[in-house]
Write a protein that holds these residues in place. Structure first.
Motif, PDB file in Angstrom:
ATOM      1  N   GLN A 289     -90.003   9.197 -68.909  1.00 31.99           N
ATOM      2  CA  GLN A 289     -89.152  10.322 -69.301  1.00 31.99           C
ATOM      3  C   GLN A 289     -89.420  11.579 -68.484  1.00 31.99           C
ATOM      4  OE1 GLN A 289     -88.537  10.791 -73.598  1.00 31.99           O
ATOM      5  NE2 GLN A 289     -89.523   8.806 -73.866  1.00 31.99           N
TER       6      GLN A 289
ATOM      7  N   VAL B 191     -82.697  11.868 -69.605  1.00 35.95           N
ATOM      8  CA  VAL B 191     -83.101  12.277 -70.955  1.00 35.95           C
ATOM      9  C   VAL B 191     -82.184  13.391 -71.464  1.00 35.95           C
ATOM     10  CG1 VAL B 191     -84.968  13.288 -72.330  1.00 35.95           C
ATOM     11  CG2 VAL B 191     -85.478  11.504 -70.635  1.00 35.95           C
TER      12      VAL B 191
ATOM     13  N   THR C  18     -86.172  16.224 -77.349  1.00 33.13           N
ATOM     14  CA  THR C  18     -86.772  15.579 -76.180  1.00 33.13           C
ATOM     15  C   THR C  18     -88.294  15.572 -76.250  1.00 33.13           C
ATOM     16  OG1 THR C  18     -86.598  17.603 -74.865  1.00 33.13           O
ATOM     17  CG2 THR C  18     -84.785  16.014 -74.692  1.00 33.13           C
TER      18      THR C  18
ATOM     19  N   TRP D 158     -89.071  12.640 -78.462  1.00 37.10           N
ATOM     20  CA  TRP D 158     -88.884  11.397 -77.723  1.00 37.10           C
ATOM     21  C   TRP D 158     -90.056  11.134 -76.782  1.00 37.10           C
ATOM     22  CZ3 TRP D 158     -83.104  11.876 -75.890  1.00 37.10           C
ATOM     23  CH2 TRP D 158     -82.259  11.658 -76.992  1.00 37.10           C
ATOM     24  N   ALA D 159     -90.565  12.178 -76.134  1.00 38.65           N
ATOM     25  CA  ALA D 159     -91.663  12.010 -75.179  1.00 38.65           C
ATOM     26  C   ALA D 159     -92.916  11.451 -75.846  1.00 38.65           C
ATOM     27  CB  ALA D 159     -91.971  13.340 -74.499  1.00 38.65           C
TER      28      ALA D 159
ATOM     29  N   VAL E  19     -87.352   5.567 -73.892  1.00 38.50           N
ATOM     30  CA  VAL E  19     -86.048   5.590 -73.243  1.00 38.50           C
ATOM     31  C   VAL E  19     -85.970   4.361 -72.354  1.00 38.50           C
ATOM     32  CG1 VAL E  19     -84.547   6.812 -71.611  1.00 38.50           C
ATOM     33  CG2 VAL E  19     -85.813   8.087 -73.370  1.00 38.50           C
TER      34      VAL E  19
END
Length: 120
Positions: free
Chosen positions: A78, A85, A102, A105-106, A111
């Motif tokens: 990512q 992203v 984000t 998500w990291a 992803v």
């Protein structure tokens, strides 16, 4: 691959053949399909371990099957793919933590890039 790109751009959802048919939201970016799984996002079991997956795109107009194809599966770094992203984050509807999406998500999600493959 015009029909794949067109179908992926027009519809934000697709079907993946995993443990069963799974509906997933995605974004078309830079010649591939990107999606996010885990960490409170869509549950797509075994996708991150797969080398390939069968993808079904349906017509946004009438729901009919538009195209079925194999795609190579690649987990995305990512930090090295900020544009992908960002494209995903822009399409993420109703995120409970949009401002920190984000960052979450990291740390909590994966992803994945699905690259359509030519038939063998």
């Amino acid at each position: 691959m015009g029909v794949i790109e067109e179908g992926a751009r027009k519809s934000g959802i697709l079907w993946l053949s995993l443990d069963r048919q799974r509906l997933a939201w995605h974004v078309w970016h830079d010649g591939a399909i990107y999606l996010v799984t885990g960490g409170g996002e869509q549950d797509l079991p075994h996708l991150t371990e797969a080398e390939r997956v069968r993808v079904t795109l349906r017509s946004k107009d009438n729901g009919a099957r538009l195209v079925v194809f194999e795609a190579a599966v690649e987990v995305v770094d990512q930090a090295a793919s900020p544009e992908a992203v960002a494209a995903l984050a822009k399409e993420r509807l109703n995120a409970p933590d949009a401002a920190n999406l984000t960052a979450r998500w990291a740390t909590d999600s994966t992803v994945v890039r699905l690259t359509p493959q030519e038939p063998a």
